[in-house]
Design a protein around this motif. Structure first.
Motif, PDB file in Angstrom:
ATOM      1  N   PHE A  23      61.880  29.256  10.055  1.00  0.00           N
ATOM      2  CA  PHE A  23      62.170  30.548  10.670  1.00  0.00           C
ATOM      3  C   PHE A  23      62.387  31.559   9.555  1.00  0.00           C
ATOM      4  N   PRO A  24      62.144  32.857   9.817  1.00  0.00           N
ATOM      5  CA  PRO A  24      62.272  33.874   8.777  1.00  0.00           C
ATOM      6  C   PRO A  24      63.724  34.316   8.584  1.00  0.00           C
ATOM      7  N   ILE A  25      64.101  34.473   7.327  1.00  0.00           N
ATOM      8  CA  ILE A  25      65.430  35.002   6.993  1.00  0.00           C
ATOM      9  C   ILE A  25      65.261  36.232   6.104  1.00  0.00           C
ATOM     10  N   TRP A  26      66.323  37.002   5.983  1.00  0.00           N
ATOM     11  CA  TRP A  26      66.309  38.199   5.152  1.00  0.00           C
ATOM     12  C   TRP A  26      66.090  37.839   3.697  1.00  0.00           C
ATOM     13  N   LEU A  48      66.271  36.867  10.580  1.00  0.00           N
ATOM     14  CA  LEU A  48      65.848  38.187  11.042  1.00  0.00           C
ATOM     15  C   LEU A  48      66.041  38.205  12.551  1.00  0.00           C
ATOM     16  N   GLY A  49      67.133  38.735  13.005  1.00  0.00           N
ATOM     17  CA  GLY A  49      67.516  38.683  14.416  1.00  0.00           C
ATOM     18  C   GLY A  49      66.500  39.255  15.374  1.00  0.00           C
ATOM     19  N   ALA A  50      65.744  40.261  14.953  1.00  0.00           N
ATOM     20  CA  ALA A  50      64.747  40.853  15.845  1.00  0.00           C
ATOM     21  C   ALA A  50      63.629  39.866  16.164  1.00  0.00           C
ATOM     22  N   LEU A  51      63.369  38.932  15.254  1.00  0.00           N
ATOM     23  CA  LEU A  51      62.295  37.962  15.459  1.00  0.00           C
ATOM     24  C   LEU A  51      62.799  36.619  15.980  1.00  0.00           C
ATOM     25  N   ALA A  72      54.747  40.249  11.085  1.00  0.00           N
ATOM     26  CA  ALA A  72      55.688  41.316  11.444  1.00  0.00           C
ATOM     27  C   ALA A  72      56.515  41.748  10.221  1.00  0.00           C
ATOM     28  N   THR A  73      56.752  40.855   9.296  1.00  0.00           N
ATOM     29  CA  THR A  73      57.526  41.163   8.095  1.00  0.00           C
ATOM     30  C   THR A  73      57.140  40.216   6.970  1.00  0.00           C
TER      31      THR A  73
END
Length: 82
Positions: A23-26, A48-51, A72-73
Motif C-alpha cells: 500500500f502507498p505511504i507518504w 496516503l489516506g485518500a487512496l 495517482a501519486t
C-alpha cells in the motif's frame, strides 16, 4: 554493468509478485513528511489516506490496484505487509 533506478511502482509490483501485499505511504520532502503536517508524528510512515482509507488493511497484491494507486501519486513509497 550499470543498474537502472527502480521506480516505486516497479518496486511495489515486484513486492506483490513475491507475495507481499503493498500500500502507498507518504514520502519524505526535504526533512519533513510530504503529508503537509509540520508536526507529523509518523513522518513517511503512514498511509496516503485518500487512496487507502483503511491503511494496511487495504494492502493488496493486485497489480491493477497497485498501478492505479501509483498513477495517482507516483512519488509515494511502498509499504508492505505479509
Amino acid at each position: 554493468m550499470t543498474t537502472q533506478p527502480v521506480s516505486m511502482l516497479d518496486a511495489a509490483l515486484g513486492l506483490a509478485a513475491r507475495g507481499f501485499s503493498v500500500f502507498p505511504i507518504w514520502w519524505k520532502r526535504g526533512e519533513l513528511c510530504a503529508c503537509g503536517d509540520a508536526g507529523c508524528k509518523s513522518p513517511c510512515k503512514h498511509p496516503l489516506g485518500a487512496l487507502v482509507r483503511d491503511g494496511c488493511h487495504d494492502a493488496t497484491r493486485e497489480p491493477d490496484t497497485i498501478r492505479r494507486w501509483w498513477s495517482a501519486t507516483s512519488a509515494s513509497t511502498a509499504a508492505c505487509s505479509p
